[in-house]
Design an enzyme around this catalytic site. Structure first.
Site, PDB file in Angstrom:
ATOM      1  N   ASP A 248      56.792  45.187  45.981  1.00 45.78           N
ATOM      2  CA  ASP A 248      55.575  46.250  46.451  1.00 45.78           C
ATOM      3  C   ASP A 248      55.703  46.136  47.994  1.00 45.78           C
ATOM      4  OD1 ASP A 248      53.054  47.701  46.341  1.00 45.78           O
ATOM      5  OD2 ASP A 248      52.249  46.067  46.908  1.00 45.78           O
TER       6      ASP A 248
ATOM      7  N   GLU B  36      59.776  48.708  47.736  1.00 39.74           N
ATOM      8  CA  GLU B  36      58.977  49.869  48.417  1.00 39.74           C
ATOM      9  C   GLU B  36      59.112  49.700  49.860  1.00 39.74           C
ATOM     10  OE1 GLU B  36      54.633  51.937  48.156  1.00 39.74           O
ATOM     11  OE2 GLU B  36      54.741  49.681  47.670  1.00 39.74           O
TER      12      GLU B  36
ATOM     13  N   HIS C 122      59.577  62.401  48.082  1.00 33.67           N
ATOM     14  CA  HIS C 122      58.092  62.936  47.380  1.00 33.67           C
ATOM     15  C   HIS C 122      57.398  63.742  48.418  1.00 33.67           C
ATOM     16  CE1 HIS C 122      53.768  62.533  47.135  1.00 33.67           C
ATOM     17  NE2 HIS C 122      53.763  62.959  45.691  1.00 33.67           N
TER      18      HIS C 122
ATOM     19  N   HIS D 202      52.355  56.240  40.851  1.00 38.37           N
ATOM     20  CA  HIS D 202      50.961  55.848  40.530  1.00 38.37           C
ATOM     21  C   HIS D 202      50.225  56.044  42.011  1.00 38.37           C
ATOM     22  CE1 HIS D 202      52.785  52.164  42.629  1.00 38.37           C
ATOM     23  NE2 HIS D 202      51.633  52.254  43.233  1.00 38.37           N
TER      24      HIS D 202
END
Lengths: 533, 533
Positions: B256, B293, B321, B386
């Protein structure tokens, strides 16, 4: 171009980055008093005015409220709080046949302008150049000359980073010095501080986001190299480097404490700096080098970009100093605890760092990586420098701690090493004057804070006596060199040895071209001897 | 080995790093109550005790004053404030013929254990595996499962990083799930958080210098990867990764927000992590991947060590994205402002980042570097995940914003791209349940702070309506998937398309093996069309 640029015929252009201000005006205070408006565009404020000749003094007036010196001032004739002065950048250079030196030929002599001579000016250095040339050094390194508060300072409290210290003689005198150096074949390295600004006269915050919101340094707020508006902050520092490289014909910059240049961006400022100065170097057809002071033992700093490096040419190597210092003095307090035993020095000769991943007692963690792909000539070594002397409580030099025989041994270690040697002014004849920490701030609270900080810094060391008062003029005066000592007996002997060692370094190819992996280093702990061949 | 290690025959060894404590004792609270002393050595406290069987519960007692769960607890049956439980790490694995998948074959399905099924457990996922396999995905990615406060959380508030969330079923049930995945040929990626700890139940500070004195993150104190005692902190996180890799047979970790892993050391933690997990992978003879990430657009992250990189295998690509999202929804608020126009997506297809040094309006600086040396299969792309759903005020999915036709277009963009595709649970059939931000803290002040923070986060966006209460159980329940929707009309159509696209991706070599530089991307702004071939 940022700042005031004199265009000739009484015309002068101004450009300042000041996104924090809606309105920026030029308040000319001399020779006549008038207020002239700048045009604003995307955080920049610009204008070209008539009848602004060199010598004109001005402030920048922000939003009709505060008046500040130009962040890109070229000259602060009345100090850090006074007006900026328009200067004519024209100078009659006579060094057009000077193309610089390859880094491998550098033998560096670090000097502090204020204490190298009684006068403490650039001009007063020039008569010494023949002697320095005679000693054999090939480059002088000037401790920072950016305008600092008062007349006495090491230079790391500079706040007008494009201005040349008024008490040293200002910009033109610096050019005269550089030109004179090039005349006799000496390169000039300028020490620049891109990690913080001094605590007095630092007005940058009034103009824009020069300071990081994420990072701090030991000496104050860190500069903003990766946050919002960091492009403009970078431009300021990039132009600063180009300013010294181009307008002042500097051969190299010594970048102070680059570990305090915090930057998590994909394209680090240091890499950009190295690319941009190299491009300028090609344009100017004059060699240019970047030498970082780095505490990271990270080869990335001095690796080329295609190997993921920042592309600096060389770095200072405190590890070497510490190993040697502990061997010579037996001091093992503070960070010296990490450098005990001759094996540490052997390691340095073999690898270029003493710590390449070993656990450091004082850092309480593993430290460094092996600089396998780096060459010996990327490491600047010394037995003394301004920091290693001046950060001692009494600023005592090796000459105050060791016998002449030990000083000679130290000289041999530095000058016959495969690395780039650096001497600190006066060490070549065993100068006895200390090099103590001195300032001349005008803010009383600040002076007291520095005095207190200075006392606290020595908590880890066990030295006797009183910390000299950094603010006292006597402290500064005590640090001035006694050049006449050079011709006194043992001092003369030492000096002769330095000269001979430099001569040997230059003339014996096995030493001139020595590499880390072409030499054999073998230490004997029991005999306390290190063989290097 | 850190933590409680059951050795069999009622013997259990304990090891904890707690330099802040002089005395550490084991306070066993169940099945019987007793206090057992640990031996201290250089900050570590260790002992092996008899008659401590799996199921025994204990606290660590520091300096006779405070009692804390084990920082390396494998199980917290009573939650983050309760005792730790000794577990037997033995599990009857039946996946010895599973060697993992090469990264290029990954088609990732991200799922949140608590909301994927009504039950919200690992066990409840297992019956869905055949369907997921049928869909064609090759890896499931579990949002973090480290013990977090309460029963409802995305997982990024985990505080017991070696423990598996009790409400999900604990460690043995996770192993059952991984084993079942491997049985059907699915890889398992675990999302781990190495940049901060959750705000409730974070007791690490009582043990040692886990947190940095220099850095902060958006979510709280940064972890100490480069300061004093960082070797021990690193060991904690390195063992954590090896724990999932070895004891839980994980195929990959999703790290993360690695941009919040601040580390200025010569040997960055991420590089060490990549070296150590690769070595373990060779030992285990099972492929292992690290997927970061990263918000840095810095190729260094995914370059191999010999090119100066950290050696991660791949990174998430938010740029993709954002480009796609803006094209599909027309939203241009907040950071979407940086991604307007089909040329941005073209850029991504050609280079792997949209920002490779261009000026970013929202960051107010240039951003990124071109990842020239990186392959397409090092970038994980998605039309939803998410964060991109859940960080919207109402947690609305693309299915709530777009027509089915647009959803199909999005699916094509992701699944036929040369990059690694990732789906967020339910998108394959156009799930309509939102994925909102939810927590179940017990500290009232903290709950209010989160609620407030959540409201403030949307200051830059212009959304209408009320921010759902993250603490409310109803918010969590509203996010559970309605799997039955999959067989309903248009949903079934969409699902079939996903399956077919995946089938095409796998069977057409030109797509399977597509590379950034072997494809041609051509955008027409006027027609709003992007050709990729």
């Amino acid at each position: 171009q940022l700042g005031a640029t004199y265009l000739g015929e009484g015309r002068c252009s101004f450009e300042v980055w000041a996104p924090n201000a809606k309105i920026v005006e030029l308040h000319q205070v001399s020779p006549n008093d008038r207020i002239l408006p700048l045009r604003s565009e995307r955080g920049y404020h610009r204008a070209t005015f008539e009848k602004v000749a060199p010598g004109a003094r001005y402030f920048l007036r922000l939003d009709n409220t505060i008046e500040r010196p130009d962040p890109v001032s070229r000259f602060q004739p009345e100090g850090v709080h006074g007006p900026s002065e328009v200067i004519d950048s024209y100078f009659e250079w006579t060094d057009s046949d000077w193309f610089g030196l390859p880094l491998r030929d550098y033998i560096i002599y670090e000097l502090h302008v204020g204490t190298f001579t009684q006068e403490g000016t650039f001009a007063a250095i020039i008569p010494y150049l023949p002697e320095l040339k005679e000693l054999g050094i090939t480059a002088i390194e000037l401790m920072p000359v950016a305008q600092f508060p008062g007349d006495r300072n090491w230079g790391y409290d500079g706040v007008d980073l494009f201005a040349v210290q008024n008490s040293y003689g200002g910009p033109n005198e610096l050019k005269r010095l550089v030109n004179a150096c090039h005349q006799v074949g000496l390169a000039v390295i300028l020490d620049v501080v891109y990690n913080h600004l001094g605590p007095e006269g630092n007005y940058l915050r009034d103009f824009g986001n020069y300071f990081s919101e994420d990072y701090h340094t030991f000496w104050g707020p860190a500069l903003n190299f990766d946050g919002p508006d960091s492009d403009e902050v970078r431009r300021f520092f990039l132009e600063n480097a180009l300013h010294w490289q181009t307008d002042f014909h500097m051969d190299a910059l010594r970048l102070d404490a680059i570990h305090a240049i915090r930057d998590a961006s994909a394209f680090p400022f240091l890499q950009e700096l190295s690319q941009i100065t190299q491009r300028r170097s090609e344009m100017l057809n004059r060699r240019f080098h970047l030498i970082g002071e780095s505490d990271l033992n990270n080869p990335r700093v001095i690796l080329p970009g295609n190997l993921g490096g920042y592309g600096l040419d060389a770095q200072w190597s405190d590890d070497f100093h510490h190993c040697l210092h502990v061997l010579l003095t037996g001091e093992k307090n503070g960070y010296y605890a990490d450098f005990c035993g001759i094996k540490r020095l052997e390691k340095f000769f073999r690898e270029g760092y003493t710590y390449t991943g070993e656990y450091s007692l004082t850092r309480r963690r593993r430290h460094g990586l092996p600089p396998k792909l780096n060459q010996a000539k990327q490491f600047v070594v010394f037995s003394q420098n301004h920091d290693q002397i001046g950060n001692r409580m009494l600023g005592d030099r090796l000459a105050n701690l060791c016998s002449f025989e030990d000083l000679k041994l130290a000289a041999g270690c530095v000058l016959l090493s495969p690395f780039i040697p650096l001497l600190f002014m006066g060490e070549e004849y065993g100068e006895r004057a200390p090099f103590q920490y001195f300032i001349s701030h005008t803010d009383r609270g600040l002076v007291e804070a520095v005095q207190k900080g200075r006392r606290e810094e020595f908590a880890n060391f066990v030295w006797e006596g009183e910390v000299p008062d950094p603010q006292a003029e006597s402290t500064f005066n005590a640090c001035k060199l006694n050049h006449r000592l050079r011709t006194h007996e043992s001092h003369q002997n030492l000096y002769d040895l330095y000269r001979e060692l430099i001569e040997i370094r230059k003339s014996v190819p096995a030493i001139t071209n020595a590499e880390k992996d072409s030499l054999e280093a073998q230490a004997s702990e029991s005999q306390n001897v290190l063989f290097v061949r």
